[in-house]
Design a protein around this motif. Structure first.
Motif, mmCIF file in Angstrom:
data_model
loop_
_atom_site.group_PDB
_atom_site.id
_atom_site.type_symbol
_atom_site.label_atom_id
_atom_site.label_comp_id
_atom_site.label_asym_id
_atom_site.label_seq_id
_atom_site.Cartn_x
_atom_site.Cartn_y
_atom_site.Cartn_z
ATOM 1 N N SER A 52 0.809 -1.222 0.000
ATOM 2 C CA SER A 52 0.000 0.000 0.000
ATOM 3 C C SER A 52 0.839 1.268 0.000
ATOM 4 N N LEU A 53 1.782 1.416 0.931
ATOM 5 C CA LEU A 53 2.543 2.672 1.022
ATOM 6 C C LEU A 53 4.011 2.412 1.295
ATOM 7 N N GLU A 54 4.869 3.193 0.635
ATOM 8 C CA GLU A 54 6.288 3.176 0.964
ATOM 9 C C GLU A 54 6.489 3.882 2.308
ATOM 10 N N ALA A 55 7.638 3.624 2.925
ATOM 11 C CA ALA A 55 7.894 4.160 4.265
ATOM 12 C C ALA A 55 7.820 5.681 4.298
ATOM 13 N N LEU A 56 8.330 6.342 3.268
ATOM 14 C CA LEU A 56 8.286 7.806 3.245
ATOM 15 C C LEU A 56 6.856 8.319 3.148
ATOM 16 N N ASP A 57 6.009 7.619 2.399
ATOM 17 C CA ASP A 57 4.595 8.008 2.310
ATOM 18 C C ASP A 57 3.912 7.863 3.676
ATOM 19 N N VAL A 58 4.274 6.818 4.417
ATOM 20 C CA VAL A 58 3.723 6.643 5.764
ATOM 21 C C VAL A 58 4.167 7.803 6.650
ATOM 22 N N CYS A 59 5.419 8.207 6.531
ATOM 23 C CA CYS A 59 5.924 9.368 7.288
ATOM 24 C C CYS A 59 5.066 10.601 7.023
ATOM 25 N N HIS A 60 4.809 10.850 5.752
ATOM 26 C CA HIS A 60 4.040 12.049 5.381
ATOM 27 C C HIS A 60 2.605 11.977 5.906
ATOM 28 N N ALA A 61 2.017 10.783 5.868
ATOM 29 C CA ALA A 61 0.646 10.635 6.368
ATOM 30 C C ALA A 61 0.586 10.912 7.868
ATOM 31 N N ILE A 62 1.550 10.382 8.617
ATOM 32 C CA ILE A 62 1.576 10.605 10.061
ATOM 33 C C ILE A 62 1.822 12.078 10.381
ATOM 34 N N GLN A 63 2.763 12.676 9.680
ATOM 35 C CA GLN A 63 3.035 14.097 9.918
ATOM 36 C C GLN A 63 1.817 14.957 9.590
ATOM 37 N N SER A 64 1.137 14.629 8.498
ATOM 38 C CA SER A 64 -0.046 15.398 8.112
ATOM 39 C C SER A 64 -1.120 15.326 9.192
ATOM 40 N N GLY A 65 -1.338 14.138 9.765
ATOM 41 C CA GLY A 65 -2.337 14.004 10.814
ATOM 42 C C GLY A 65 -1.931 14.712 12.090
ATOM 43 N N PHE A 66 -0.697 14.542 12.513
ATOM 44 C CA PHE A 66 -0.232 15.155 13.763
ATOM 45 C C PHE A 66 -0.193 16.672 13.661
ATOM 46 N N SER A 67 0.196 17.192 12.515
ATOM 47 C CA SER A 67 0.344 18.644 12.373
ATOM 48 C C SER A 67 -1.002 19.359 12.379
ATOM 49 N N GLN A 68 -2.099 18.607 12.213
ATOM 50 C CA GLN A 68 -3.420 19.227 12.351
ATOM 51 C C GLN A 68 -3.662 19.658 13.799
ATOM 52 N N VAL A 69 -3.002 18.992 14.730
ATOM 53 C CA VAL A 69 -3.164 19.281 16.150
ATOM 54 C C VAL A 69 -1.949 20.008 16.711
ATOM 55 N N PHE A 70 -0.765 19.625 16.239
ATOM 56 C CA PHE A 70 0.486 20.241 16.692
ATOM 57 C C PHE A 70 1.247 20.813 15.495
ATOM 58 N N PRO A 71 0.747 21.940 14.946
ATOM 59 C CA PRO A 71 1.362 22.485 13.731
ATOM 60 C C PRO A 71 2.780 23.010 13.952
ATOM 61 N N ASP A 72 3.126 23.348 15.175
ATOM 62 C CA ASP A 72 4.431 23.943 15.440
ATOM 63 C C ASP A 72 5.460 22.949 15.973
ATOM 64 N N ALA A 73 5.096 21.681 16.002
ATOM 65 C CA ALA A 73 6.047 20.670 16.489
ATOM 66 C C ALA A 73 7.222 20.559 15.516
ATOM 67 N N ASP A 74 8.341 20.095 16.033
ATOM 68 C CA ASP A 74 9.543 19.878 15.221
ATOM 69 C C ASP A 74 9.532 18.423 14.757
ATOM 70 N N TYR A 75 9.218 18.212 13.478
ATOM 71 C CA TYR A 75 9.079 16.864 12.947
ATOM 72 C C TYR A 75 10.351 16.428 12.223
ATOM 73 N N LYS A 76 10.808 15.229 12.534
ATOM 74 C CA LYS A 76 11.925 14.604 11.835
ATOM 75 C C LYS A 76 11.415 13.335 11.180
ATOM 76 N N LEU A 77 11.511 13.262 9.848
ATOM 77 C CA LEU A 77 11.047 12.095 9.119
ATOM 78 C C LEU A 77 12.231 11.169 8.846
ATOM 79 N N LEU A 78 12.117 9.925 9.274
ATOM 80 C CA LEU A 78 13.192 8.949 9.097
ATOM 81 C C LEU A 78 12.577 7.622 8.660
ATOM 82 N N PRO A 79 12.226 7.500 7.373
ATOM 83 C CA PRO A 79 11.665 6.232 6.898
ATOM 84 C C PRO A 79 12.652 5.100 7.139
ATOM 85 N N MET A 80 12.139 3.938 7.523
ATOM 86 C CA MET A 80 12.993 2.820 7.906
ATOM 87 C C MET A 80 12.701 1.587 7.055
#
Length: 378
Positions: free
Chosen positions: A13-41
């Motif tokens: 269904s999704l590559e690891a980087l796409d999963v990163c983006h989906a999680i960041q998109s959801g979290f940033s709706q609530v915590f837009p100013d958080a410092d996000y580091k994406l590290l697909p594994m």
């Protein structure tokens, strides 16, 4: 708040980087100013090169090689700046390169893997990271070794054909023209299985069926791999057939250990080391990982389980977002602070795969909302 997002891919269904983006998109709706580091594994299988390219950069090298049925195809590998190459064997001998009708481990060859290795050696690399996984072959690395210059002969001194079935006729091998740079190069093999070369838990018995082998062929292939190991021992090569991982990728693990002095390590551990994962986790306030299915195998060298263990060492909270959860024991669920399945409703598996990004995004947003609510409750 520093949030490290470090998931595996969600298979089919999704590559690891796409999963990163989906999680960041959801979290940033609530915590837009958080410092996000994406590290697909990844755990050393398919997709590992893409993960390392995202994290470390480098350049792709495309090579014309032979596929498992000795048909020319284009395959690629990653060259890193520190004289390191990253090769996924599935690029050249992957099961996905064959139709179901074409699967036949008696004749499929790892020759293309040797061609990728030879090209990397000619590029002057001093270290090769090889991801084992997804192979269509059961030839104990016969084809790979042929592509690197080694020859194999029967009792009439004829050169062997390709494929695991041909090993039954092996009587002599000749390393006179073996690639001169092999023994000057460090081989690190990312492997997430512990099967020996032969026997009830060996390459042929465990992985042969998915590669198209019948019960009789499985029995024959197991004997030919054992014969190959015996001939190698007669020629002075160390016998690695009972070492954990020797049976990986149809015996490629055995060949890499015996002829390339390779070290077999956990695929996850290899990727974690190269990406400096431990330091990224220690620097974070929260780690979010995940994979398509969280089950009993997740704690056995898979991404989510490996990340949870590292996170516990630095006392960093860790959340797992997955497609589904299946059969976890209490001791395994306790590795995570939160485990959250992401499937939102009952529907066909095709639709679940299709809606994976949206489902993960919604799940991440709900988790973030719960965290924010918790912060407000006195």
């Amino acid at each position: 708040m520093k949030i490290l997002i470090a998931p595996d891919s969600f298979k089919e269904s999704l590559e690891a980087l796409d999963v990163c983006h989906a999680i960041q998109s959801g979290f940033s709706q609530v915590f837009p100013d958080a410092d996000y580091k994406l590290l697909p594994m990844a755990d050393g299988g398919e997709g590992t090169s893409a993960v390392l390219f995202y994290v470390l950069g480098g350049r792709w090298k495309e090579v014309r090689v032979y596929d498992p049925l000795m048909r020319p195809i284009n395959a690629k590998y990653l060259l890193l700046e520190n004289e390191t190459a990253v090769i996924e064997i599935a690029q050249a001998c992957g099961l996905h390169l064959l139709t179901t009708e074409e699967r036949n481990p008696l004749i499929t060859s790892s020759y293309g893997v040797g061609e990728l290795i030879a090209d990397a050696l000619d590029e002057g690399v001093k270290r090769i990271i090889i991801g084992l996984g997804g192979s269509a072959t059961n030839d104990a690395g016969l084809g790979m070794l042929m592509a690197l210059g080694m020859t194999f002969h029967d009792s009439a001194d004829n050169t062997l054909a390709q494929g695991g079935g041909a090993l039954a006729n092996l009587q002599r091998l000749d390393a006179t023209n073996f690639h001169t740079s092999v023994l000057e190069t460090v081989f690190e093999v990312a492997c997430d299985v512990t099967n020996p070369l032969c026997g009830e838990l060996g390459a042929s018995t465990i992985f042969g069926p998915q590669k198209g082998a019948s019960p009789q062929q499985i029995n024959d292939l197991d004997k030919t791999l054992n014969h190959f190991a015996s001939i190698c021992a007669q020629h002075g090569y160390q016998d690695h057939q009972d070492i954990a991982g020797a049976g990986a990728a149809g015996g490629l693990g055995y060949a890499l250990m015996s002829f390339c002095q390779a070290e077999l390590t956990s695929g996850f551990d290899t990727v974690a080391k190269v990406t400096n994962l431990s330091q990224h986790i220690a620097d974070a306030d929260l780690v979010i990982t995940g994979e398509g299915k969280l089950d009993v195998q997740s704690a056995m060298g898979k991404v989510a389980g490996g990340i949870s263990q590292i996170a516990k060492l630095s006392q960093t909270p860790v959340i797992a977002i997955c497609g589904s959860v299946d059969g976890l024991e209490p001791a395994q669920t306790s590795q995570f602070d939160v485990i959250m399945p992401s499937i939102q409703k009952l529907e066909s598996i095709d639709n679940i795969f299709k809606n994976a990004y949206h489902n993960i995004e919604i799940t991440a947003a709900n988790i973030a909302a719960a965290i924010k609510l918790g912060q407000c409750i006195k």
